[in-house]
Design an enzyme around this catalytic site. Structure first.
Site, PDB file in Angstrom:
ATOM      1  N   THR A  76      70.922  55.361  96.866  1.00  8.76           N
ATOM      2  CA  THR A  76      71.144  54.443  97.985  1.00  8.76           C
ATOM      3  C   THR A  76      71.411  55.252  99.253  1.00  8.76           C
ATOM      4  O   THR A  76      70.810  55.009 100.305  1.00  8.76           O
ATOM      5  CB  THR A  76      72.328  53.500  97.687  1.00  8.76           C
ATOM      6  OG1 THR A  76      72.016  52.752  96.511  1.00  8.76           O
ATOM      7  CG2 THR A  76      72.586  52.554  98.849  1.00  8.76           C
ATOM      8  N   ASN A 161      61.208  49.963  89.923  1.00  6.06           N
ATOM      9  CA  ASN A 161      62.337  49.869  88.993  1.00  6.06           C
ATOM     10  C   ASN A 161      62.319  48.616  88.127  1.00  6.06           C
ATOM     11  O   ASN A 161      63.014  48.556  87.122  1.00  6.06           O
ATOM     12  CB  ASN A 161      63.658  49.957  89.760  1.00  6.06           C
ATOM     13  CG  ASN A 161      63.705  49.029  90.940  1.00  6.06           C
ATOM     14  OD1 ASN A 161      62.921  49.167  91.887  1.00  6.06           O
ATOM     15  ND2 ASN A 161      64.593  48.059  90.904  1.00  6.06           N
ATOM     16  N   GLN A 189      63.104  56.309  89.846  1.00  9.40           N
ATOM     17  CA  GLN A 189      62.674  55.981  88.479  1.00  9.40           C
ATOM     18  C   GLN A 189      61.676  56.996  87.930  1.00  9.40           C
ATOM     19  O   GLN A 189      61.354  56.960  86.746  1.00  9.40           O
ATOM     20  CB  GLN A 189      62.050  54.571  88.439  1.00  9.40           C
ATOM     21  CG  GLN A 189      63.017  53.447  88.754  1.00  9.40           C
ATOM     22  CD  GLN A 189      64.054  53.220  87.660  1.00  9.40           C
ATOM     23  OE1 GLN A 189      63.897  53.634  86.515  1.00  9.40           O
ATOM     24  NE2 GLN A 189      65.147  52.546  88.016  1.00  9.40           N
ATOM     25  N   SER A 209      68.407  60.236  91.773  1.00  5.23           N
ATOM     26  CA  SER A 209      69.809  59.949  91.484  1.00  5.23           C
ATOM     27  C   SER A 209      70.237  60.459  90.111  1.00  5.23           C
ATOM     28  O   SER A 209      69.477  60.371  89.148  1.00  5.23           O
ATOM     29  CB  SER A 209      69.998  58.428  91.548  1.00  5.23           C
ATOM     30  OG  SER A 209      71.353  58.102  91.348  1.00  5.23           O
ATOM     31  N   GLY A 210      71.474  60.963  90.019  1.00  5.75           N
ATOM     32  CA  GLY A 210      71.967  61.538  88.765  1.00  5.75           C
ATOM     33  C   GLY A 210      72.045  60.544  87.619  1.00  5.75           C
ATOM     34  O   GLY A 210      71.670  60.856  86.485  1.00  5.75           O
ATOM     35  N   HIS A 211      72.522  59.324  87.914  1.00  7.27           N
ATOM     36  CA  HIS A 211      72.800  58.413  86.803  1.00  7.27           C
ATOM     37  C   HIS A 211      71.566  57.737  86.223  1.00  7.27           C
ATOM     38  O   HIS A 211      71.661  56.954  85.276  1.00  7.27           O
ATOM     39  CB  HIS A 211      73.862  57.377  87.199  1.00  7.27           C
ATOM     40  CG  HIS A 211      73.368  56.267  88.071  1.00  7.27           C
ATOM     41  ND1 HIS A 211      73.040  55.032  87.569  1.00  7.27           N
ATOM     42  CD2 HIS A 211      73.162  56.203  89.401  1.00  7.27           C
ATOM     43  CE1 HIS A 211      72.664  54.246  88.569  1.00  7.27           C
ATOM     44  NE2 HIS A 211      72.728  54.931  89.693  1.00  7.27           N
ATOM     45  N   THR A 250      82.850  67.099 101.933  1.00  9.74           N
ATOM     46  CA  THR A 250      83.104  68.094 100.895  1.00  9.74           C
ATOM     47  C   THR A 250      82.246  67.795  99.668  1.00  9.74           C
ATOM     48  O   THR A 250      82.174  66.640  99.229  1.00  9.74           O
ATOM     49  CB  THR A 250      84.593  68.085 100.515  1.00  9.74           C
ATOM     50  OG1 THR A 250      85.337  68.420 101.690  1.00  9.74           O
ATOM     51  CG2 THR A 250      84.899  69.078  99.408  1.00  9.74           C
ATOM     52  N   CYS A 336      71.074  37.788  90.396  1.00 11.35           N
ATOM     53  CA  CYS A 336      72.234  36.998  90.762  1.00 11.35           C
ATOM     54  C   CYS A 336      72.572  37.230  92.225  1.00 11.35           C
ATOM     55  O   CYS A 336      72.987  38.311  92.600  1.00 11.35           O
ATOM     56  CB  CYS A 336      73.430  37.423  89.921  1.00 11.35           C
ATOM     57  SG  CYS A 336      73.922  36.184  88.763  1.00 11.35           S
TER      58      CYS A 336
END
Ligand SMILES: *Cc1c(COP(=O)(O)O)cnc(C)c1O
Length: 412
Positions: A76, A161, A189, A209-211, A250, A336
Site C-alpha cells: 500500500t 489479486n 501477487q 510486499s513481505g506478507h 528508522t 464488505c
C-alpha cells in the site's frame, strides 16, 4: 483422509510467515537491535550490515541492483510512493499547460493504486482507467490506444489479486520506454511466485510486499530504476531523508531481514512450488467443473497465476455458500463495505453479473497446501452448492429447461 480444520486457502490475502524467515528475524529484536542509521558504533554497523544483505536478497529476486531497493511498510505504501511520487515529480508545470498531466491505470487495480489515482485526480491530474475484455487481461495495445502526448505515468498491476490474470507487463513497459513514460507495476501477487527481471521486463518502478511471499507483515519494497531512465519520485513523507530521500523513517530491521530471507527462499523454491500448485489447482477446477453444471472459472483460462482459482456457481446464494463452507478459509466475490455487501468491482469490470459475483469464490493455495486439503475443498464445496441448489426454485426451472431470460417476472 485426516485434514486439520479449518484449512487455509486464502494465500492471496496473506501467507503464513515461513519458520525459516522467523528464525532469521529473531536475533534482530533483542540482541542486534541497533538503528541502521547509527554511524558511530557497532550496534548501528551490525544493523546496517543486515539491511544491506537483505537489500541484495531482494534485488537478486528481481534482477535489480541493491541500490535500487527502497524499504517501505508494504505494498500500500509502495504504491502510494510510486503513483503519487511519480505523478508529482513529473507533473506538467510549464505555462500554457492545461492540466498537470495524464495517468493510465485500470479498473482492475487494487485500491492501493485506485485510491492514490483518485486523490491525484483531485489535484488536477487526468486519469484513464482501462476496462479489459471479459478475460481480464490488459494488453499493450489497450495501453497504446489511450496514450496521449501529456501521459506521464502508466500504473498497471502484473497479476490481479482476485482472479490471478497476468497483464502484458514486458510489452507495456517497452511501449512506455519508447514514449518516455514512467511505468509502475504493482507486482504484489507476482513477485516470489514468478520470475522477474526488471531490466528485460522494462519496469521502472515496482511494488511488492513481505506478507504475500511468506515474510512478515508491515514490510514491503519498492524498486526504483537508477539508469535508463533514472527515475525520481517525490517523497510523500518528510523526515530524516532515509532511503535516498524517498522514504524517511528508522528502518524496521527485523522486518527487513525477514523480507530478504523470504525473497531468497522464493528464488530457490518458486519453480517447484509453482509446478506442484498448478497440479492441485487444475485438479480443483476440473473436479468441480465436472461434478456440477453452471460453474464458471473467471479470468483468462491460461494467462493467470497457477495457484489461484476464482469460480462462480450459478443458482447459489453467496452468503449461504460461505456459511456452507465454514471450514475452508477463502475469499468471496462480495466485498464488505461499511453499509452493504457489494459485488467485487473486479468481477463487475469483467462483466460478471451481481448475482454471479456474489456466488463466486477465490481460492488461493500456497507453500503448505496439501492434496488432502484440496480434496476436502472439492468435496465440501460440491456439497454446499448442491444443497443450496436443492432449495432453489430457479434451479428447478433451469433443470426443467425453462429459459430464465424469457420468463416474465411478476412486478413487485
Ligand atoms: C495485498 C495487495 C496490496 C496491499 O499490500 P499490503 O502490503 O497489504 O499493503 C496491494 N496490491 C495488491 C495487488 C495486493 O495483492
Amino acid at each position: 483422509m485426516a485434514v486439520k480444520l479449518p484449512i487455509y486457502m486464502d494465500y492471496a490475502a496473506t501467507t503464513p510467515c515461513d519458520p525459516r524467515v522467523l528464525e532469521a528475524m529473531l536475533p534482530y529484536f533483542c540482541e542486534t537491535f541497533g538503528n541502521a542509521a547509527s554511524r558511530n558504533h557497532v550496534f548501528g554497523w551490525e544493523a546496517e550490515a543486515a539491511v544491506k544483505e537483505a537489500r541484495s536478497q531482494a534485488a537478486e529476486l528481481i534482477g535489480a541492483q541493491a541500490k535500487e531497493i527502497i524499504w517501505t511498510s508494504g505494498s500500500t505504501e509502495s504504491n502510494n510512493i510510486a503513483v503519487k511520487g511519480a505523478a508529482r515529480m513529473y507533473a506538467a508545470t510549464g505555462a500554457g499547460t492545461s492540466g498537470r498531466g495524464h495517468i493510465i491505470s485500470s479498473r482492475l487495480e487494487h485500491k492501493a493504486v485506485l485510491d492514490p489515482c483518485k486523490s491525484l485526480e483531485r489535484e488536477g491530474f487526468d486519469v484513464t482507467y482501462i476496462t479489459p475484455e471479459t478475460d481480464g487481461i490488459i494488453t499493450a495495445d489497450m495501453v497504446k490506444d489511450v496514450i496521449r502526448d501529456d501521459t506521464i505515468l502508466v500504473s498497471l498491476m502484473w497479476a490481479n489479486n482476485e482472479i490471478g490474470t497476468i497483464n502484458e507487463v514486458p510489452e507495456i513497459g517497452a511501449l512506455c520506454h519508447e514514449r518516455e513514460i514512467i511505468f509502475h507495476t504493482d507486482a504484489t501477487q507476482w513477485v516470489g511466485k514468478m520470475p522477474v527481471d526488471v531490466v528485460k521486463d522494462n519496469i521502472d518502478v515496482m511494488s511488492w510486499s513481505g506478507h504475500k511471499i511468506y515474510g512478515p507483515k508491515g514490510c514491503g519494497a519498492l524498486y526504483v530504476r537508477r539508469r535508463k531512465p533514472r527515475v525520481r519520485l517525490e517523497a510523500i513523507m518528510d523526515g530524516g531523508g532515509h532511503e535516498r530521500g524517498m522514504r524517511s523513517g528508522t528502518l524496521n530491521v527485523p522486518g527487513i531481514v525477514g523480507f530478504g530471507k523470504a525473497c531468497a527462499l522464493c528464488l530457490d523454491e518458486m519453480d517447484s512450488d509453482r509446478a506442484r500448485l498448478l497440479k492441485l489447482r487444475d485438479k480443483f477446477e476440473s473436479e468441480l467443473s465436472s461434478r456440477m453444471e453452471v460453474v464458471q472459472v473467471n479470468g483468462h483460462p491460461e494467462k493467470r497465476l497457477s495457484h489461484m482459482s476464482n469460480m462462480s456457481f450459478g443458482f447459489v446464494e453467496g452468503e449461504g455458500l460461505m456459511m456452507g463452507i465454514k471450514n475452508i478459509a477463502c475469499s468471496s466475490g462480495s466485498a464488505c463495505t461499511s453499509a452493504s455487501l457489494e459485488p467485487s468491482y473486479v468481477l463487475k469490470a469483467l462483466g460478471v453479473g451481481d448475482e454471479l459475483a456474489h456466488s463466486s469464490l477465490r481460492l488461493s493455495m500456497g507453500r503448505w497446501t496439501t492434496e488432502d486439503e484440496v480434496d476436502y475443498a472439492i468435496e465440501h464445496i460440491t456439497k454446499a452448492v448442491e444443497h443450496l441448489r436443492s432449495m432453489s426454485p430457479l434451479y428447478d426451472m433451469y433443470k426443467e429447461g425453462i429459459d430464465l431470460s424469457k420468463v416474465q417476472w411478476q412486478a413487485h
